[in-house]
Design an enzyme around this catalytic site. Structure first.
Site: not given
Length: 405
Positions: A10, A106-107
């Site tokens: 993350d 974003d992960e």
């Protein structure tokens, strides 16, 4: 067969971190990325760690954030840049395994079960190496969860931030996971959280101890799924980007610059959204068997309703007419409308699925559909050549371009 080894990576304060690469002088100053403060999109999209420590939250309005921190520095977003950095990050992940599943921009989950022996064999060491590489090569930090399933790996990446590795193993998972708030568990949204709270379920451990039958009664199939997750029973695979599950819905929503109070304004908004949804369906070769409309008022209260269609479609006219029918049930003028969303449901790759035609009417319906299909595909071609805004549908009472008589 041994356990899988799953990482969940993350990116910390991603949008803000990318912006700060160009503004290193703001690294220790409360800073946020936001929409245009002059428009209704003026909300916080991301914040850096100093802003986070002052209580600034993603998705709150700019004026709320400014009340907490009058000196908050505001930066405009650069979404193309975020997509480019996301691509670079996932390229690094793919050097460790071919099983990389992005989860938003974003992960990502990484299944390193079959490849970790190439990198020393210790999952925590691999996670730490990834954190170090991203910090050195891209100037970004990640928090990494290491576990034997995807759900616990995600809990691990959330457990300690920023720039940290958390291992949730067979030996320690109950001690780490069960005391956590139930809202930390994947797919426990606000609505499910409220229901669980009403029945005294505050932690993941309490959720794990619930009767599956009770949870199914309260939350349907989601209740059974959450019970399994809370007990460490997640066998879902890490799916690379090209092997994602089939599309289940296609939607588009917008927050309007000013509240809508007249039916003509709402009608026009639904037309634009329905047109966008229909065009996306056609681009992907898909059809929808149902439509949903969500409406948010000036007090941020959201109501929604859905309906099945008589036959699968990817035509704007069909989706728009269904959306209008749903909106008439949901809304009474002049209650202000802040936001509208139109979503195509029950996605299929065939127009024949679930279709029920009256044999006497079938030729007429088919002719109308063929005419509308030709029209809308012609519009797609014009937009492809001259841009999205080059042609649009007129509404009844306006120019009739786009509608059959």
């Amino acid at each position: 067969m041994g356990d899988r080894v799953i990482l969940h990576c993350d990116l910390n304060c991603f949008f803000a971190s990318v912006e700060l690469l160009s503004h290193p002088d703001l690294r220790d100053i409360p800073t946020a990325v936001c929409g245009d403060p002059a428009s209704r999109h003026g909300i916080i999209l991301a914040k850096n760690e100093p802003a986070k420590r002052l209580g600034i939250q993603t998705a709150e309005t700019i004026w709320q954030a400014k009340k907490k921190c009058p000196g908050l520095v505001l930066l405009p977003p650069h979404h193309g840049l975020y997509r480019e950095y996301s691509r670079r990050v996932n390229t690094i992940y793919e050097q460790y395994t071919d099983l990389v599943e992005p989860f938003g921009i974003d992960e990502s989950w990484l299944d390193i079960t079959g490849s970790m022996h190439l990198f020393g064999g210790d999952p925590k060491t691999i996670a730490d190496a990834l954190r170090r590489r991203l910090r050195q090569e891209l100037g970004l930090t990640i928090s990494v969860g290491v576990s034997f399933n995807k759900v616990f790996a995600k809990l691990g990446s959330d457990y300690k931030k920023p720039d940290a590795t958390t291992v949730i193993s067979r030996e320690n998972w109950q001690n780490i996971v069960w005391p956590l708030p139930v809202g930390d568990l994947l797919f426990v949204g606000r609505a499910a959280g409220r229901v669980l709270h009403q029945y005294g379920v505050e932690t993941i451990g309490q959720l794990a101890a619930c009767s599956p039958q009770m949870l199914e009664t309260l939350l349907g199939k989601l209740g059974l799924q959450l019970h399994e997750y809370a007990n460490g029973l997640d066998g879902s695979p890490v799916r690379p980007a090209g092997q994602q599950e089939p599309v289940k819905s296609v939607g588009n929503g917008t927050t309007f610059p000013k509240n809508l109070t007249r039916w003509e304004e709402v009608q026009r908004g639904l037309a634009v959204l329905s047109d966008s949804v229909a065009m996306r369906l056609r681009q992907q070769g898909l059809y929808c068997g149902g439509v949903s409309v969500s409406l948010r008022n000036a007090q941020f209260r959201t109501v929604s309703r859905q309906m099945r269609l008589p036959a699968p479609t990817h035509l704007m006219k069909d989706i728009w007419q269904a959306a209008m029918e749903l909106t008439r049930r949901l809304w009474k003028a002049p209650e202000p409308v802040r936001m509208l969303t139109v979503t195509a449901l029950y996605i299929t790759d065939s127009a024949d699925s679930f279709q029920q035609l009256d044999l006497l009417e079938a030729p007429v319906v088919t002719q109308q559909q063929e005419k509308q299909e030709k029209l809308e595909r012609t519009m797609d071609a014009i937009r492809g050549k001259y841009g999205r805004a080059s042609i649009s549908f007129g509404l009844p009472g306006e120019e009739r371009a786009g509608w059959d008589d």
